[in-house]
Scaffold this motif. Structure first.
Motif, mmCIF file in Angstrom:
data_model
loop_
_atom_site.group_PDB
_atom_site.id
_atom_site.type_symbol
_atom_site.label_atom_id
_atom_site.label_comp_id
_atom_site.label_asym_id
_atom_site.label_seq_id
_atom_site.Cartn_x
_atom_site.Cartn_y
_atom_site.Cartn_z
ATOM 1 N N ALA A 2 -7.007 10.075 -14.209
ATOM 2 C CA ALA A 2 -7.979 8.873 -13.863
ATOM 3 C C ALA A 2 -7.160 8.087 -12.705
ATOM 4 C CB ALA A 2 -7.793 8.039 -15.429
ATOM 5 N N PHE A 3 -8.315 7.105 -12.547
ATOM 6 C CA PHE A 3 -7.512 6.207 -11.334
ATOM 7 C C PHE A 3 -7.032 5.055 -11.756
ATOM 8 C CE2 PHE A 3 -8.468 2.910 -8.073
ATOM 9 C CZ PHE A 3 -8.004 3.678 -7.013
ATOM 10 N N ASP A 4 -5.783 4.949 -11.565
ATOM 11 C CA ASP A 4 -4.620 3.893 -11.912
ATOM 12 C C ASP A 4 -4.513 2.956 -10.747
ATOM 13 O OD1 ASP A 4 -3.040 2.484 -13.419
ATOM 14 O OD2 ASP A 4 -1.310 4.009 -13.382
ATOM 15 N N LEU A 5 -4.960 1.739 -10.927
ATOM 16 C CA LEU A 5 -4.462 0.748 -9.828
ATOM 17 C C LEU A 5 -3.134 0.325 -10.148
ATOM 18 C CD1 LEU A 5 -7.729 -1.580 -9.807
ATOM 19 C CD2 LEU A 5 -6.790 -0.102 -8.154
ATOM 20 N N GLY A 6 -2.309 0.861 -11.206
ATOM 21 C CA GLY A 6 -0.843 0.287 -11.402
ATOM 22 C C GLY A 6 -0.249 1.108 -10.462
ATOM 23 N N THR A 7 -0.212 2.109 -9.910
ATOM 24 C CA THR A 7 0.390 2.674 -8.649
ATOM 25 C C THR A 7 0.189 2.087 -7.381
ATOM 26 O OG1 THR A 7 -1.152 4.392 -8.066
ATOM 27 C CG2 THR A 7 0.418 4.880 -9.964
ATOM 28 N N PRO A 8 1.182 1.826 -6.667
ATOM 29 C CA PRO A 8 0.993 1.232 -5.124
ATOM 30 C C PRO A 8 0.264 1.705 -4.306
ATOM 31 C CG PRO A 8 3.445 1.111 -5.907
ATOM 32 C CD PRO A 8 2.750 1.918 -6.847
ATOM 33 N N ILE A 9 0.199 3.237 -4.051
ATOM 34 C CA ILE A 9 -0.617 4.091 -3.371
ATOM 35 C C ILE A 9 -2.035 3.833 -3.802
ATOM 36 C CG2 ILE A 9 -1.318 6.355 -2.895
ATOM 37 C CD1 ILE A 9 1.095 6.611 -1.393
ATOM 38 N N ASN A 10 -2.612 3.804 -4.772
ATOM 39 C CA ASN A 10 -3.945 3.766 -5.201
ATOM 40 C C ASN A 10 -4.581 2.387 -4.989
ATOM 41 O OD1 ASN A 10 -4.106 6.258 -6.243
ATOM 42 N ND2 ASN A 10 -3.865 5.724 -8.324
ATOM 43 N N THR A 11 -3.674 1.275 -4.954
ATOM 44 C CA THR A 11 -4.062 0.045 -4.910
ATOM 45 C C THR A 11 -4.467 -0.206 -3.563
ATOM 46 O OG1 THR A 11 -2.699 -0.796 -6.719
ATOM 47 C CG2 THR A 11 -3.072 -2.269 -5.176
#
Length: 165
Positions: A2-11
């Motif tokens: 799943a796409f997790d906005l909690g990780t800095p790279i994804n954000t």
């Protein structure tokens, strides 16, 4: 996965994608604050004035003579019957330039012989120099100059005999 906005790279990736989409959909229409003078600033500028044009025409030694660059005038010279506008090379062909004696004249013999002497110039009231006594290497040298001039300057006419008066 799943796409997790909690990780800095994804954000960071999501912010970059949103920024890119916004730039595509809503481009900036702001005009530059300074007038650009080279390609880096874009093509949104116009020159102050268009350079003056010179129509292709037939010149005689007498009609070519006024184009000697004096008083800021255009500079033309002829080689083997082809007239070139060498105004862009004013430092070389204009008054006090190293090739100034060729301005407004037929420079064929001087270019062929690599000579700046005034005796290489045919008087303007005489028939055109036929260049029959040039050696093959001198003719080749003249052709080299013509190739150089054709790649650097505008061909603006041809040189013909003076009209009979």
């Amino acid at each position: 996965m799943a796409f997790d906005l909690g990780t800095p790279i994804n954000t960071a990736l999501l912010l970059y994608i949103l920024y890119t989409v916004q730039r595509i959909l809503l481009p900036s229409n702001a005009l530059p604050k300074t007038v650009p003078n080279e390609f880096k600033g874009g093509y949104s500028w116009m020159p102050k004035s268009h350079p003056p044009t010179l129509l292709y025409q037939t010149y005689t030694p007498k009609t070519l003579e006024p184009f000697d660059g004096k008083e800021g005038k255009r500079i033309l010279l002829a080689i083997n019957g082809v007239v070139y506008d060498v105004t862009a090379g004013r430092n070389f062909y204009g008054p006090n330039g190293m090739y100034a004696n060729f301005a407004g004249r037929d420079a064929s013999r001087g270019m062929a012989k690599q000579s700046f002497e005034t005796d290489m110039l045919t008087p303007i009231d005489q028939p055109l120099d036929k260049l029959e006594d040039l050696a093959p290497d001198e003719i080749e040298n003249m052709r080299g100059w013509m190739e150089h001039f054709s790649s650097k300057y505008i061909v603006c006419g041809k040189l013909a005999e003076n009209d009979a008066t």
